[in-house]
Write a protein that holds these residues in place. Structure first.
Motif, PDB file in Angstrom:
ATOM      1  N   ASN A  18       0.931  -1.148  -0.164  1.00 31.83           N
ATOM      2  CA  ASN A  18       0.041  -0.091  -0.009  1.00 31.83           C
ATOM      3  C   ASN A  18       0.994   1.333   0.041  1.00 31.83           C
ATOM      4  N   LEU A  19       0.206   2.325  -0.177  1.00 37.10           N
ATOM      5  CA  LEU A  19       0.675   3.572  -0.118  1.00 37.10           C
ATOM      6  C   LEU A  19       0.977   4.076   1.271  1.00 37.10           C
ATOM      7  N   TYR A  20       1.882   4.526   1.836  1.00 38.85           N
ATOM      8  CA  TYR A  20       2.068   5.148   3.125  1.00 38.85           C
ATOM      9  C   TYR A  20       2.535   6.695   3.223  1.00 38.85           C
ATOM     10  N   TYR A  21       1.968   7.226   4.126  1.00 38.37           N
ATOM     11  CA  TYR A  21       2.296   8.776   4.187  1.00 38.37           C
ATOM     12  C   TYR A  21       2.763   9.002   5.635  1.00 38.37           C
ATOM     13  N   VAL A  22       3.826  10.142   5.661  1.00 38.43           N
ATOM     14  CA  VAL A  22       4.562  10.575   7.011  1.00 38.43           C
ATOM     15  C   VAL A  22       4.585  12.036   6.889  1.00 38.43           C
ATOM     16  N   THR A  23       4.464  12.863   7.733  1.00 38.34           N
ATOM     17  CA  THR A  23       4.486  14.094   7.740  1.00 38.34           C
ATOM     18  C   THR A  23       5.271  14.763   9.152  1.00 38.34           C
ATOM     19  N   GLY A  24       5.677  15.950   9.215  1.00 37.23           N
ATOM     20  CA  GLY A  24       6.313  16.337  10.344  1.00 37.23           C
ATOM     21  C   GLY A  24       7.647  17.235   9.971  1.00 37.23           C
TER      22      GLY A  24
END
Length: 332
Positions: free
Chosen positions: A287-293
């Motif tokens: 799957n597509l995973y997303y991280v931010t910060g």
């Protein structure tokens, strides 16, 4: 003769918008058609090869440009060869960035190639300002490493029009392939600096770079620490010329290798947004995973694709951030 690969397009292009509420993936293009992709090197994978940028005639890196501004009824001119046929060597996996506007608009390009007399494959840079001609490609990696530089360099340009480039290479003293960074912000190209950790003991590959409002660089890439169970996505940032230690972005407890070619963007508040392909222990498929910060305080990975599709998400997501700091992601 340039090798040609015929294949069926079986994957759909998806788009996600992440605002205050998650918008489910929507199909952008699901047409199934016969395609022919020209490859300049049969050893290269299909990922991140830009159809039309690798000439089927001479295997050199070319660009097509439009006459007129965005939204104009511009006409694309014939592809222009911006690399050199150095002894028949191929020029592949280009990346492009633009700075300035009007007569001072400059197009910047990097690509992998091998000049006549070079010992190995290297990263080259060329640019064109206004109606001028493309400059002769200049080697910006270090041929003295006596090792082939790897595919998929990444380039961005700052507000001053200076280029910042990351790529994968291995020096004579490196145990593995590492991520190197160069810039021409001092008026000439800097000596390549390793920004990954050679002590990890695993090749570092497919970097992507973005700049924040301070002109500081942020880079993601694919590797594994010696203590990791699997291959992961790592992140480093540069602050006033000093690079941070690599920080793992993906979740090693998934116990699955991440795919290569992560994507990164930086918003107006200097938060990073990262997208990549992975598979958790409970996912049916990749799957597509997303991280931010920000560095040192990145969020836990969030799955943003739909696992009920029951099909693997592929490599090479692409991410952009709008004026409201909301990310938009496309993937297959």
């Amino acid at each position: 003769t340039c090798p040609r690969v015929s294949f069926k397009v079986l994957f759909s292009l998806m788009i996600l918008t992440l605002g205050s509420n998650l918008i489910l993936p929507s199909v952008v293009n699901a047409q199934v058609v016969d395609k022919q992709l020209y490859l300049s090197d049969p050893g290269q994978g299909l990922d991140r090869i830009h159809p039309g940028l690798v000439s089927p005639v001479d295997n050199t890196t070319s660009v097509s440009e439009t006459l007129g501004g965005v939204g104009d009824a511009g006409t694309f001119v014939a592809p222009t060869d911006v690399s050199n046929q150095w002894g028949g060597n191929n020029s592949i996996t280009p990346d492009i960035a633009v700075s300035g506007s009007g007569a001072s608009e400059t197009v910047h390009m990097v690509f992998l190639g091998k000049a006549t007399g070079s010992a190995k494959l290297n990263i080259y840079y060329s640019s064109k300002t206004g109606a001028g001609s493309w400059t002769t490609p200049v080697e910006i990696s270090d041929d003295g490493f006596n090792q082939d530089a790897q595919s998929f360099p990444s380039i961005v340009v700052d507000a001053s029009g200076d280029a910042h480039v990351v790529y994968s290479h291995k020096s004579g003293t490196d145990s593995k392939i590492n991520i190197y960074y160069v810039t021409n912000s001092g008026g000439s190209w800097s000596t390549p600096v390793s920004i990954s950790d050679d002590a990890f003991g695993t090749d570092a590959l497919t970097p992507e770079i973005a700049l924040d409002s301070n002109g500081d660089a942020h880079v993601v890439y694919h590797t594994a620490n010696s203590t990791d169970a699997k291959l992961n996505i790592y992140y480093v940032e540069e602050t006033s010329g000093t690079w941070s230690s690599p920080e793992r972005v993906s979740d090693d407890t998934f116990n699955q290798n991440t795919l290569t070619n992560p994507a990164i963007a930086v918003d107006g508040s200097n938060n990073v947004h990262i997208a990549y392909s992975h598979k958790s222990g409970t996912d049916a498929k990749i799957n597509l995973y997303y991280v931010t910060g920000t560095g040192g305080s990145l969020t836990a990975p969030v799955r943003v694709s739909d696992d009920t599709f029951n099909q693997d998400v592929q490599e090479n997501p692409s991410i952009a951030v709008d004026s409201n700091n909301d990310p938009h992601i496309v993937y297959t």
